[in-house]
Design a protein around this motif. Structure first.
Motif, short mmCIF file in Angstrom:
data_model
loop_
_atom_site.label_atom_id
_atom_site.label_comp_id
_atom_site.label_asym_id
_atom_site.label_seq_id
_atom_site.Cartn_x
_atom_site.Cartn_y
_atom_site.Cartn_z
N GLU A 4 -1.80 6.53 -17.38
CA GLU A 4 -1.04 7.08 -16.25
C GLU A 4 -1.95 7.89 -15.33
O GLU A 4 -1.82 7.81 -14.11
CB GLU A 4 0.12 7.95 -16.75
N ARG A 7 -3.81 5.35 -13.26
CA ARG A 7 -2.94 4.77 -12.23
C ARG A 7 -2.76 5.75 -11.08
O ARG A 7 -2.86 5.38 -9.90
CB ARG A 7 -1.58 4.42 -12.86
N GLN A 10 -5.93 5.80 -9.04
CA GLN A 10 -6.05 4.59 -8.23
C GLN A 10 -5.10 4.63 -7.04
O GLN A 10 -5.47 4.25 -5.93
CB GLN A 10 -5.78 3.36 -9.09
N ASP A 11 -3.86 5.08 -7.26
CA ASP A 11 -2.90 5.19 -6.15
C ASP A 11 -3.37 6.22 -5.13
O ASP A 11 -3.25 6.00 -3.92
CB ASP A 11 -1.52 5.58 -6.66
N TRP A 14 -6.17 4.68 -3.11
CA TRP A 14 -5.60 3.68 -2.21
C TRP A 14 -4.87 4.35 -1.05
O TRP A 14 -5.02 3.94 0.10
CB TRP A 14 -4.65 2.76 -2.98
N VAL A 34 3.61 3.94 -5.85
CA VAL A 34 3.34 3.65 -7.27
C VAL A 34 2.72 2.27 -7.32
O VAL A 34 3.26 1.31 -6.77
CB VAL A 34 4.63 3.67 -8.12
N ASN A 35 1.57 2.16 -7.98
CA ASN A 35 0.87 0.87 -8.12
C ASN A 35 0.65 0.21 -6.76
O ASN A 35 0.82 -1.00 -6.60
CB ASN A 35 1.63 -0.07 -9.05
N ARG A 36 0.31 1.03 -5.76
CA ARG A 36 0.07 0.57 -4.39
C ARG A 36 1.31 -0.02 -3.73
O ARG A 36 1.22 -0.70 -2.71
CB ARG A 36 -1.09 -0.42 -4.33
N HIS A 37 2.46 0.22 -4.30
CA HIS A 37 3.74 -0.21 -3.72
C HIS A 37 4.34 0.97 -2.98
O HIS A 37 4.47 2.05 -3.55
CB HIS A 37 4.69 -0.69 -4.82
N SER A 51 11.54 4.55 -5.13
CA SER A 51 10.37 4.30 -5.97
C SER A 51 10.75 4.26 -7.45
O SER A 51 10.30 3.40 -8.20
CB SER A 51 9.31 5.37 -5.72
N TYR A 55 10.06 1.60 -10.35
CA TYR A 55 9.11 2.05 -11.38
C TYR A 55 9.69 3.28 -12.09
O TYR A 55 9.22 4.40 -11.90
CB TYR A 55 7.76 2.40 -10.75
N GLN A 58 7.32 5.79 -14.06
CA GLN A 58 6.13 6.34 -13.41
C GLN A 58 6.53 7.27 -12.28
O GLN A 58 7.48 7.02 -11.56
CB GLN A 58 5.25 5.21 -12.88
#
Length: 64
Positions: A4, A7, A10-11, A14, A34-37, A51, A55, A58
């Motif tokens: 987590e 993630r 990374q988000d 991004w 979340v997760n680039r969404h 969101s 997800y 998350q």
């Protein structure tokens, strides 16, 4: 690094790289990532809830 945490990192990376594009596309709105969404709402609560529908396990990153 826990999955987590990885993630979220990374988000965050991004989101920073795409901030200018996102601010233009979602001007005046709230976003949750979340997760680039991207989930968008007129309020922070609305973006967060959208969101979490996609997800539920998350926590999203939030931005205006």
């Amino acid at each position: 690094m826990a999955p987590e945490e990885k993630r979220i990192h990374q988000d965050f990376t991004w989101l920073n790289k795409n901030m200018q594009k996102l601010q233009g596309k979602y001007a005046g709105k709230f976003i949750a990532v979340v997760n680039r969404h991207v989930s968008m709402g007129n309020t922070a609560i609305e973006a967060y809830q959208k969101s979490k529908e996609s997800y539920p396990a998350q926590e999203p990153l939030m931005d205006i």
